[in-house]
Write a protein that holds these residues in place. Structure first.
Motif, PDB file in Angstrom:
ATOM      1  N   ARG A 129     113.285 -24.306  22.717  1.00  0.00           N
ATOM      2  CA  ARG A 129     112.576 -25.489  22.257  1.00  0.00           C
ATOM      3  C   ARG A 129     111.178 -25.532  22.862  1.00  0.00           C
ATOM      4  O   ARG A 129     110.961 -25.062  23.984  1.00  0.00           O
ATOM      5  CB  ARG A 129     113.357 -26.752  22.623  1.00  0.00           C
ATOM      6  N   PRO A 130     110.218 -26.085  22.163  1.00  0.00           N
ATOM      7  CA  PRO A 130     108.868 -26.171  22.724  1.00  0.00           C
ATOM      8  C   PRO A 130     108.814 -27.171  23.879  1.00  0.00           C
ATOM      9  O   PRO A 130     109.735 -27.974  24.087  1.00  0.00           O
ATOM     10  CB  PRO A 130     108.028 -26.636  21.529  1.00  0.00           C
ATOM     11  N   ALA A 131     107.741 -27.109  24.625  1.00  0.00           N
ATOM     12  CA  ALA A 131     107.572 -28.018  25.770  1.00  0.00           C
ATOM     13  C   ALA A 131     107.236 -29.410  25.254  1.00  0.00           C
ATOM     14  O   ALA A 131     106.106 -29.689  24.859  1.00  0.00           O
ATOM     15  CB  ALA A 131     106.471 -27.489  26.690  1.00  0.00           C
ATOM     16  N   LEU A 132     108.238 -30.280  25.231  1.00  0.00           N
ATOM     17  CA  LEU A 132     108.059 -31.651  24.770  1.00  0.00           C
ATOM     18  C   LEU A 132     107.705 -32.555  25.952  1.00  0.00           C
ATOM     19  O   LEU A 132     108.090 -32.276  27.094  1.00  0.00           O
ATOM     20  CB  LEU A 132     109.328 -32.147  24.078  1.00  0.00           C
TER      21      LEU A 132
ATOM     22  N   ALA B  90     101.722 -38.320  23.903  1.00  0.00           N
ATOM     23  CA  ALA B  90     102.695 -37.993  22.858  1.00  0.00           C
ATOM     24  C   ALA B  90     104.065 -38.444  23.318  1.00  0.00           C
ATOM     25  O   ALA B  90     104.339 -38.569  24.523  1.00  0.00           O
ATOM     26  CB  ALA B  90     102.686 -36.503  22.552  1.00  0.00           C
ATOM     27  N   VAL B  91     104.927 -38.677  22.365  1.00  0.00           N
ATOM     28  CA  VAL B  91     106.302 -39.063  22.634  1.00  0.00           C
ATOM     29  C   VAL B  91     107.191 -38.367  21.616  1.00  0.00           C
ATOM     30  O   VAL B  91     106.797 -38.160  20.462  1.00  0.00           O
ATOM     31  CB  VAL B  91     106.473 -40.603  22.563  1.00  0.00           C
ATOM     32  N   ALA B  92     108.376 -37.950  22.051  1.00  0.00           N
ATOM     33  CA  ALA B  92     109.298 -37.205  21.202  1.00  0.00           C
ATOM     34  C   ALA B  92     110.654 -37.889  21.179  1.00  0.00           C
ATOM     35  O   ALA B  92     111.054 -38.550  22.150  1.00  0.00           O
ATOM     36  CB  ALA B  92     109.439 -35.763  21.693  1.00  0.00           C
TER      37      ALA B  92
ATOM     38  N   VAL C 136     111.313 -34.873  16.480  1.00  0.00           N
ATOM     39  CA  VAL C 136     110.040 -35.355  15.953  1.00  0.00           C
ATOM     40  C   VAL C 136     109.114 -35.631  17.131  1.00  0.00           C
ATOM     41  O   VAL C 136     109.530 -36.239  18.138  1.00  0.00           O
ATOM     42  CB  VAL C 136     110.240 -36.625  15.106  1.00  0.00           C
ATOM     43  N   LEU C 137     107.877 -35.197  17.031  1.00  0.00           N
ATOM     44  CA  LEU C 137     106.861 -35.419  18.055  1.00  0.00           C
ATOM     45  C   LEU C 137     105.774 -36.311  17.476  1.00  0.00           C
ATOM     46  O   LEU C 137     105.205 -36.010  16.412  1.00  0.00           O
ATOM     47  CB  LEU C 137     106.261 -34.094  18.525  1.00  0.00           C
ATOM     48  N   LEU C 138     105.458 -37.409  18.150  1.00  0.00           N
ATOM     49  CA  LEU C 138     104.462 -38.376  17.714  1.00  0.00           C
ATOM     50  C   LEU C 138     103.244 -38.276  18.610  1.00  0.00           C
ATOM     51  O   LEU C 138     103.363 -38.334  19.843  1.00  0.00           O
ATOM     52  CB  LEU C 138     105.031 -39.792  17.748  1.00  0.00           C
TER      53      LEU C 138
END
Length: 475
Positions: free
Chosen positions: A367-370, A434-436, A466-468
């Protein structure tokens, strides 16, 4: 047009861990995964000219170097050239019936054609190209075309020979002793070896007497007035104009030639895991419809940001989100923390390891770095979203339904708005916030049934992260 230049504030995590907007994602109905342009196969279905809509097979397009023979682009501004007609006076000799063998010369008009650009007013007459009849425009022959063709053929033969050697080594490596499939496996004599023993050249072998290219030490010098002559930029071509015709690379504007228009392609996209088509266009070049069009926008709930309060490090703000159901079925939704999917996969792997007969594990993508400095609340809330109704979009008298939960602001048709709280930690970066979160939704698989295996609609529970992007923080 201003919307197209804005960044993607809402992105989804693809199965290959890429962050893409929902408009750039695909959804495979067979493996139930979200795919992006990097985890699918691209295949060319047909070649066509976007100007005259002429469709041609791949073999013909390869012979024509992927260029149209009847359409041309302007070498100055790269717009499409138009064919203009004009009446030209020419002398024709005709036999007069009264004079016998005496020839009488008279003037007759004939329709001729030339190329003109409606954008920059460039014409083929500006560079000395004579007007042509209906027959078409002659192709220019490069002076080194024969040498280039010989080099290509020589490189192709070397590549074929290396491929045969590689296949021969692989065949010897995997040959089982005592088991022969063909006679060549038993005797060890292949076609290439038989040709070499007979003194014949190998099939596809490069020519023995091919003249190599030799570099010259002495090159042609510059003209004497190269540094003293005044430069007129209007008479010199630009770099895009030169690179548009790499075979000639004209230096002066007076040597520009019409450019044959490059062909366009219709491509289909295929899932790499299950090898099923995700998009497949119509074969007709004039049609914009698709036989198969599995876009994520038609199967995955769409998330949009309505508004967000100014946020500070260590503070809390309100976030308004809009969710839309694109499917013709009712959806059950849940908002979960963004690390929820990883925990579920790890637990599933542990359960499989305890069994006596372990099942093959699924490939879990990284998974990407959230962001871990921001959190949404409240989460783990079960919601329902009505099915899509195209007629409700044009119903002005329709009233919004009453919300069934405290975080639901309003409902209308297949859309609803949510009010959530965003809390930031003290170490939140000030440049971009950002928030996920993980969106869990129900999906009804409606694959068309077949005669061999009739299917019934099946309901599945899927998750996507989902990343906002909430913008910059206030100081």
């Amino acid at each position: 047009m201003a919307y197209l230049t804005q960044p993607d504030y809402v992105t989804y995590v693809c199965s290959c861990s890429q962050l893409k907007p929902i408009t750039s994602l695909y959804f495979c109905r067979h493996c139930l995964q979200i795919r992006c342009g990097f985890c699918i196969c691209h295949e060319v279905d047909s070649h066509y000219c976007a100007n005259c809509l002429e469709n041609m097979p791949s073999s013909e397009a390869r012979l024509k170097k992927n260029r149209c023979s009847s359409c041309f682009d302007c070498p100055s501004c790269f717009h499409t050239l138009s064919t203009r007609a004009t009446l030209a006076q020419q002398r024709q000799s005709q036999e007069a019936a009264a004079a016998g063998d005496t020839k009488v010369e008279n003037k007759a008009s004939k329709k001729m054609y030339y190329l003109s650009c409606f954008n920059c007013r460039w014409t083929s007459r500006d560079v000395g190209i004579p007007d042509q009849p209906v027959g078409g425009w002659p192709e220019r022959t490069h002076p080194h075309a024969a040498r280039l063709a010989a080099l290509l053929e020589h490189c192709r033969a070397i590549s074929q020979l290396e491929k045969q050697d590689r296949l021969e080594k692989e065949r010897k490596k995997f040959t089982i002793r005592g088991k022969y499939i063909t006679l060549t496996d038993k005797t060890g004599l292949t076609g290439a070896m038989a040709r070499s023993l007979a003194g014949m050249p190998a099939e596809g072998a490069p020519a023995a007497g091919f003249p190599p290219s030799v570099a010259e030490e002495e090159v042609e010098g510059l003209p004497e007035d190269f540094y003293t002559k005044e430069v007129d930029l209007k008479q010199i071509t630009s770099m895009p104009q030169r690179l548009a015709s790499p075979e000639w690379q004209p230096v002066l504007v007076s040597r520009l030639q019409p450019l044959p228009r490059a062909l366009s392609v219709k491509r289909s996209q295929r899932c790499r895991q299950c090898d099923h088509n995700l998009t497949k266009p119509e074969y007709n070049p004039g049609s914009i419809k698709f036989k198969i069009e599995l876009l994520a926008l038609y199967h995955v709930p769409e998330v949009k940001i309505i508004s967000c309060d100014p946020l500070k490090p260590g503070g809390t703000g309100s976030l308004l989100l809009k969710l839309c159901n694109p499917t013709p079925h009712e959806l059950a939704l849940r908002l979960l923390p963004h690390d929820y999917g990883t925990e579920v996969e790890e637990c599933a792997e542990e359960e499989e390891g305890d069994e006596k007969e372990p099942k093959p594990k699924k490939e879990v993508s990284k998974r990407p770095a959230l962001p871990s400095y921001s959190h949404l609340s409240p989460l783990d809330v079960s919601l329902s979203l009505a099915q899509r109704d195209d007629a409700a979009e044009y119903d002005d008298d329709a009233q919004a339904a009453q919300p069934q939960h405290e975080i639901v602001m309003w409902r209308k048709s297949n859309k609803m708005a949510l009010r959530l709280n965003v809390s930031l930690s003290e170490d939140a970066p000030a440049d971009r916030c950002a928030v996920a979160f993980t969106l869990e939704y129900s999906y009804r698989n409606t694959l068309p049934p077949s005669a061999a295996a009739p299917r019934q609609p099946q309901d599945h529970t899927l998750r996507t992260t989902v990343l906002l992007d909430l913008g910059k923080l206030t100081v």
